[in-house]
Design a protein around this motif. Structure first.
Motif: not given
Length: 375
Positions: A97-116
């Motif tokens: 769909s037309i992108p908005g801010n919805s991907i931001a939370s997913q990105l934060d979660e993925v990066v946090a898992r990578a750090r851990l």
């Protein structure tokens, strides 16, 4: 197909050929000069409104079994050097769909898992976009501090089986860009209508940016036969609308109406059976009431833009223009090559699509201004 479509397509080709349209780069400078020249050719008086910011720069090389893999650092997420094979591989789903801010939370979660995970960097495969590499808009401020790189979704299975190594050197450096302003038409030049479009993006952006830019130049010239027009070409779009936000913060504007031509205005979906057709994810948004919105939708029907009156959420830089509290018509769209390196003229649009869209947008703009500017 009429001559106008061919001319517009040539403008898209010229814009795309300049290179990757990232703000503050030499390509950005060349793009602004090109846009100013195109406006000047049509009799516009052109000004620029400069601004400064810190530009993200990086040298990035990702290899799998010593072979290079297409990769793009996640801008502003981190600076510094990484030379490591301790990498966290993950999928980052890109919604169609037309992108908005919805991907931001997913990105934060993925990066946090990578750090851990104990890894020294994250490699994120952008899936759900036909296997392509998809760039993500970002604010021009440092993020988590954890080095993160984007790769095509199609590469993920191979990367999971390969010996993967990342060399990344990223930093911030002082930079500058500008908003391009063109004044056209006769009459009360102190109170012109605004026709606005973004100029910058991640790659060559033929469909995403080029189609809107081409139609903006043509539309502004035609509207100027009846009204004074101020064209506003903004940079910093991929940096959360940085250029437009700086411009509006520094200038108290009270235009009688604004027409915003946003992303992917005249783009196509290419189907093996159906041929070249308009992409389906299209939106027309307006501050006008339901009655005028329906009339605008009828006029825009050949370009397949549904029109909504006073939506709860605006798209793209329409989010900023609506804050002026002035009559606004904003058009934006999305398509499978959005934010990808494959967004090239021959894949993204055609003279026919540009001609149909220009004609419909011109008629809608004329109707919108006639109704909005009535005493």
């Amino acid at each position: 197909m009429r001559r106008t479509g061919e001319h517009l397509y040539q403008l898209v080709q010229a814009y795309s050929a300049l290179g990757d349209h990232r703000t503050g780069t030499p390509v950005d400078h060349a793009t602004r000069a090109w846009f100013a020249t195109e406006l000047s050719k049509r009799g516009a008086r052109v000004d620029t409104v400069p601004y400064r910011f810190e530009r993200y720069e990086a040298h990035c090389r990702l290899t799998a079994n010593a072979a290079a893999v297409e990769a793009l650092p996640l801008y502003y997420e981190a600076v510094g050097k990484v030379h490591s094979s301790r990498l966290h591989l993950a999928e980052l789903a890109i919604n169609a769909s037309i992108p908005g801010n919805s991907i931001a939370s997913q990105l934060d979660e993925v990066v946090a898992r990578a750090r851990l995970s104990g890894a020294e960097a994250a490699i994120l495969a952008t899936s759900g976009a036909g296997g392509r590499l998809v760039a993500l808009n970002c604010a021009p401020v440092l993020g988590s501090g954890f080095p993160t790189v984007l790769v095509p979704g199609s590469a993920l299975p191979m990367l999971r089986q390969a010996a993967v190594h990342l060399e990344l050197d990223a930093w911030l450096e002082p930079s500058a860009s500008a908003t391009v302003i063109g004044h056209l038409g006769q009459g009360d030049a102190t109170n012109p209508v605004v026709v606005a479009t973004p100029l910058s993006g991640w790659f060559s952006c033929a469909g995403e940016r080029g189609t809107g830019i081409a139609i903006t130049v043509q539309l502004a010239t035609e509207l100027a036969e009846r009204w004074p027009v101020m064209v506003v070409g903004t940079t910093g779009h991929e940096l959360h609308y940085l250029g437009l936000r700086r411009f509006l913060a520094a200038h108290e504007l009270h235009p009688p109406a604004v027409i915003h031509l946003g992303a992917s205005l005249a783009i196509t979906t290419l189907g093996a059976e159906s041929g070249s057709t308009f992409a389906l994810l299209r939106q027309g948004l307006t501050t006008a009431g339901e009655g005028l919105a329906k009339r605008l939708e009828g006029v825009l029907a050949p370009a397949r833009f549904p029109v909504r009156s006073n939506p709860a959420q605006w798209l793209g830089e329409g989010e900023e223009w609506v804050r002026l509290g002035t009559p606004l018509l904003s058009l934006a769209s999305n398509f499978p090559l959005f934010h990808t390196p494959q967004d090239l003229p021959e894949h993204a649009t055609s003279p026919e699509q540009l001609d149909v869209t220009h004609t419909a947008v011109n008629r809608a703009a004329q109707l919108f201004l006639e109704e909005s500017l009535r005493d």
